[in-house]
Design a protein around this motif. Structure first.
Motif, mmCIF file in Angstrom:
data_model
loop_
_atom_site.group_PDB
_atom_site.id
_atom_site.type_symbol
_atom_site.label_atom_id
_atom_site.label_comp_id
_atom_site.label_asym_id
_atom_site.label_seq_id
_atom_site.Cartn_x
_atom_site.Cartn_y
_atom_site.Cartn_z
ATOM 1 N N MET A 257 1.107 -1.097 -0.218
ATOM 2 C CA MET A 257 0.210 -0.086 -0.018
ATOM 3 C C MET A 257 0.894 1.001 -0.089
ATOM 4 O O MET A 257 1.670 1.476 0.778
ATOM 5 C CB MET A 257 -0.567 -0.152 1.581
ATOM 6 C CG MET A 257 -1.748 -1.239 1.612
ATOM 7 S SD MET A 257 -3.365 -1.376 2.478
ATOM 8 C CE MET A 257 -4.373 -0.427 1.144
ATOM 9 N N LEU A 258 1.187 1.594 -0.796
ATOM 10 C CA LEU A 258 1.745 2.313 -1.441
ATOM 11 C C LEU A 258 1.498 4.202 0.106
ATOM 12 O O LEU A 258 2.878 4.888 -0.027
ATOM 13 C CB LEU A 258 1.942 3.549 -3.387
ATOM 14 C CG LEU A 258 2.758 4.683 -3.505
ATOM 15 C CD1 LEU A 258 4.206 4.092 -2.878
ATOM 16 C CD2 LEU A 258 2.660 4.420 -4.541
ATOM 17 N N LYS A 259 -0.040 4.016 -0.439
ATOM 18 C CA LYS A 259 0.168 5.566 0.784
ATOM 19 C C LYS A 259 0.068 5.454 1.909
ATOM 20 O O LYS A 259 0.259 6.298 2.370
ATOM 21 C CB LYS A 259 -2.421 5.813 -0.271
ATOM 22 C CG LYS A 259 -2.636 7.124 -0.207
ATOM 23 C CD LYS A 259 -2.325 8.169 -0.651
ATOM 24 C CE LYS A 259 -2.713 8.540 -1.232
ATOM 25 N NZ LYS A 259 -2.321 9.833 -2.175
ATOM 26 N N LEU A 260 -0.076 4.571 2.181
ATOM 27 C CA LEU A 260 -0.361 4.482 3.732
ATOM 28 C C LEU A 260 1.924 4.172 3.857
ATOM 29 O O LEU A 260 2.070 4.973 5.022
ATOM 30 C CB LEU A 260 0.025 2.847 4.465
ATOM 31 C CG LEU A 260 0.210 2.293 5.305
ATOM 32 C CD1 LEU A 260 -0.792 3.185 6.481
ATOM 33 C CD2 LEU A 260 -0.107 0.695 5.638
ATOM 34 N N SER A 261 2.527 3.983 3.445
ATOM 35 C CA SER A 261 3.794 4.166 3.774
ATOM 36 C C SER A 261 4.096 5.739 3.488
ATOM 37 O O SER A 261 5.216 6.235 3.964
ATOM 38 C CB SER A 261 4.746 2.910 2.605
ATOM 39 O OG SER A 261 4.804 3.072 1.311
ATOM 40 N N GLU A 262 4.226 5.743 2.417
ATOM 41 C CA GLU A 262 3.894 7.691 1.882
ATOM 42 C C GLU A 262 3.565 8.273 3.360
ATOM 43 O O GLU A 262 4.502 8.964 4.007
ATOM 44 C CB GLU A 262 3.515 8.042 0.956
ATOM 45 C CG GLU A 262 4.039 7.642 -0.242
ATOM 46 C CD GLU A 262 3.119 8.332 -1.520
ATOM 47 O OE1 GLU A 262 1.975 8.399 -1.787
ATOM 48 O OE2 GLU A 262 3.591 7.863 -2.366
ATOM 49 N N ARG A 263 2.423 7.471 4.294
ATOM 50 C CA ARG A 263 1.752 8.547 4.724
ATOM 51 C C ARG A 263 2.465 9.069 6.246
ATOM 52 O O ARG A 263 2.722 9.234 6.647
ATOM 53 C CB ARG A 263 0.222 8.534 4.806
ATOM 54 C CG ARG A 263 -0.380 9.416 3.817
ATOM 55 C CD ARG A 263 -1.677 8.908 3.893
ATOM 56 N NE ARG A 263 -2.004 10.209 2.522
ATOM 57 C CZ ARG A 263 -3.643 10.895 2.363
ATOM 58 N NH1 ARG A 263 -4.668 9.657 3.384
ATOM 59 N NH2 ARG A 263 -3.942 10.815 1.456
ATOM 60 N N LEU A 264 2.930 7.559 6.457
ATOM 61 C CA LEU A 264 2.893 7.323 7.399
ATOM 62 C C LEU A 264 5.335 7.845 7.588
ATOM 63 O O LEU A 264 4.894 8.500 8.594
ATOM 64 C CB LEU A 264 3.845 5.436 7.801
ATOM 65 C CG LEU A 264 3.066 4.423 8.296
ATOM 66 C CD1 LEU A 264 3.426 3.007 8.083
ATOM 67 C CD2 LEU A 264 2.524 4.805 9.122
ATOM 68 N N HIS A 265 5.267 7.911 6.498
ATOM 69 C CA HIS A 265 7.151 8.646 6.311
ATOM 70 C C HIS A 265 6.563 9.924 6.603
ATOM 71 O O HIS A 265 7.077 10.944 7.437
ATOM 72 C CB HIS A 265 7.876 8.450 5.363
ATOM 73 C CG HIS A 265 8.587 8.876 5.053
ATOM 74 N ND1 HIS A 265 9.871 7.980 4.809
ATOM 75 C CD2 HIS A 265 8.592 10.033 4.344
ATOM 76 C CE1 HIS A 265 10.989 8.877 4.897
ATOM 77 N NE2 HIS A 265 10.621 10.491 4.513
ATOM 78 N N SER A 266 5.975 10.404 6.234
ATOM 79 C CA SER A 266 5.469 11.845 6.191
ATOM 80 C C SER A 266 4.952 12.636 7.507
ATOM 81 O O SER A 266 5.635 13.350 8.407
ATOM 82 C CB SER A 266 3.898 12.203 5.508
ATOM 83 O OG SER A 266 3.888 13.382 5.548
ATOM 84 N N LEU A 267 4.842 11.749 7.748
ATOM 85 C CA LEU A 267 3.699 12.087 9.504
ATOM 86 C C LEU A 267 5.203 11.607 10.386
ATOM 87 O O LEU A 267 5.252 12.442 11.317
ATOM 88 C CB LEU A 267 2.833 10.813 9.575
ATOM 89 C CG LEU A 267 1.192 10.826 9.373
ATOM 90 C CD1 LEU A 267 0.575 10.068 9.746
ATOM 91 C CD2 LEU A 267 0.764 12.270 10.034
ATOM 92 N N ARG A 268 5.887 10.785 10.575
ATOM 93 C CA ARG A 268 7.007 10.531 11.520
ATOM 94 C C ARG A 268 7.969 12.217 11.291
ATOM 95 O O ARG A 268 8.623 12.637 12.099
ATOM 96 C CB ARG A 268 7.734 9.100 10.887
ATOM 97 C CG ARG A 268 9.271 9.102 11.818
ATOM 98 C CD ARG A 268 9.639 7.559 11.506
ATOM 99 N NE ARG A 268 9.758 7.784 10.097
ATOM 100 C CZ ARG A 268 11.069 8.219 9.508
ATOM 101 N NH1 ARG A 268 11.938 8.958 10.540
ATOM 102 N NH2 ARG A 268 11.811 7.507 8.644
#
Length: 70
Positions: free
Chosen positions: A1-12
């Motif tokens: 899930m690309l969106k999940l990984s991108e959002r996790l990275h961004s939020l972190r």
């Protein structure tokens, strides 16, 4: 899930955390957190909710179902 990984990275990054810090805060291993952030794995529902609660966003936001954080 690309969106999940991108959002996790961004939020972190927004919270100025290391992957180690985020993993500890959520109560999962560093290896698991890294795999979620890289898109290698998807967290189960329990972990997804813990991550969402930690970052103060909805699970739907993390999964890319909405662009509204809460």
């Amino acid at each position: 899930m690309l969106k999940l990984s991108e959002r996790l990275h961004s939020l972190r990054k927004e919270h100025m955390l290391t992957q180690t810090d985020a993993a500890k805060a959520v109560g999962i291993s560093l290896k698991s957190y890294c795999r979620y952030e890289s898109g290698e794995r998807v967290p189960d529902a329990d972990v997804l909710v813990r991550i969402a609660d930690f970052y103060g966003v909805s699970a739907d936001y993390l999964l890319g179902r909405t662009d509204e954080r809460a």
